[in-house]
Design a protein around this motif. Sequence first.
Motif, short mmCIF file in Angstrom:
data_model
loop_
_atom_site.label_atom_id
_atom_site.label_comp_id
_atom_site.label_asym_id
_atom_site.label_seq_id
_atom_site.Cartn_x
_atom_site.Cartn_y
_atom_site.Cartn_z
N PHE A 92 113.46 116.27 134.88
CA PHE A 92 112.96 114.88 135.75
C PHE A 92 111.86 115.76 136.61
O PHE A 92 110.91 115.05 137.05
N SER A 93 112.16 116.96 137.11
CA SER A 93 111.23 117.60 137.96
C SER A 93 109.84 117.94 137.41
O SER A 93 108.92 118.36 138.25
N TRP A 94 109.87 117.89 135.99
CA TRP A 94 108.64 118.40 135.42
C TRP A 94 107.44 117.30 135.50
O TRP A 94 106.29 117.49 135.38
N TYR A 95 108.00 115.88 135.67
CA TYR A 95 107.26 114.70 135.57
C TYR A 95 106.72 114.17 137.08
O TYR A 95 107.14 114.40 138.00
N ILE A 96 105.83 113.43 136.68
CA ILE A 96 105.08 112.53 137.83
C ILE A 96 106.29 111.23 137.98
O ILE A 96 106.60 110.66 137.01
N ILE A 97 106.65 111.21 139.32
CA ILE A 97 107.73 109.90 139.63
C ILE A 97 107.01 108.94 140.37
O ILE A 97 106.22 109.44 141.51
N SER A 98 107.16 107.74 139.84
CA SER A 98 106.34 106.82 140.64
C SER A 98 107.46 105.78 140.93
O SER A 98 108.54 105.29 140.58
N TRP A 99 107.07 104.79 142.16
CA TRP A 99 107.56 103.61 142.33
C TRP A 99 106.79 102.30 142.17
O TRP A 99 105.56 102.39 142.54
N PHE A 100 107.52 101.29 141.63
CA PHE A 100 106.73 99.94 141.40
C PHE A 100 107.70 99.06 142.12
O PHE A 100 108.71 99.40 142.40
N ARG A 101 107.28 97.98 142.19
CA ARG A 101 107.84 96.93 142.48
C ARG A 101 107.56 95.42 141.65
O ARG A 101 106.28 95.54 141.28
N GLN A 102 108.52 94.54 141.58
CA GLN A 102 108.18 93.31 140.99
C GLN A 102 108.64 92.04 141.76
O GLN A 102 109.92 91.97 141.76
N ALA A 103 107.97 91.15 142.17
CA ALA A 103 108.25 90.07 142.68
C ALA A 103 108.66 88.81 141.92
O ALA A 103 108.00 88.86 140.96
N PRO A 104 109.51 88.01 142.31
CA PRO A 104 109.60 87.03 141.35
C PRO A 104 108.29 86.14 140.93
O PRO A 104 107.41 85.96 141.70
N CYS A 131 111.96 102.57 139.83
CA CYS A 131 111.58 104.15 139.75
C CYS A 131 111.06 104.30 138.35
O CYS A 131 111.76 103.94 137.49
N ALA A 132 110.12 105.09 138.09
CA ALA A 132 109.41 105.39 136.95
C ALA A 132 109.22 106.86 136.68
O ALA A 132 108.62 107.38 137.55
N VAL A 133 109.56 107.38 135.48
CA VAL A 133 109.24 108.68 135.09
C VAL A 133 108.13 108.79 134.01
O VAL A 133 108.22 108.35 133.06
#
Length: 120
Positions: free
Chosen positions: A29-41, A95-97
């Motif tokens: 997990f620590s090797w990757y870029i981690i991002s946050w996304f969001r999705q509204a209705p 959360c996305a990897v």
Amino acid sequence: QPQPVESGGGMVQAGGSLRLSCAASERTFSWYIISWFRQAPGKERVFLSSIGFSGSTDYADSVKGRFTISRDNAKNTVYLQMNSLKPEDTAVYYCAVGVGGPEALNYKYWGQGTQVTVSS
């Protein structure tokens, strides 16, 4: 596989704060870029923030100055501190990897999402 799991969502009043966590049991997990996304209705999933292995960060303009991303590689965990929350921040947060960038296609592994609701 670095399958992420989000936690920390909930309901908060406008102006309040929440901290989301994204954890994975796989040490890669620590090797990757981690991002946050969001999705509204009824809306598309949008990029919020990312963090690289060394701690380099990127933010969408909509959250810059209010949200802070950080990671603890020893714990295989990434955090998203959200301050000054607004009703328009209401969404499911993911959360996305992956390899980074604002495009969802760049991310192979996704969490199940955590709901954030901001009341006015």
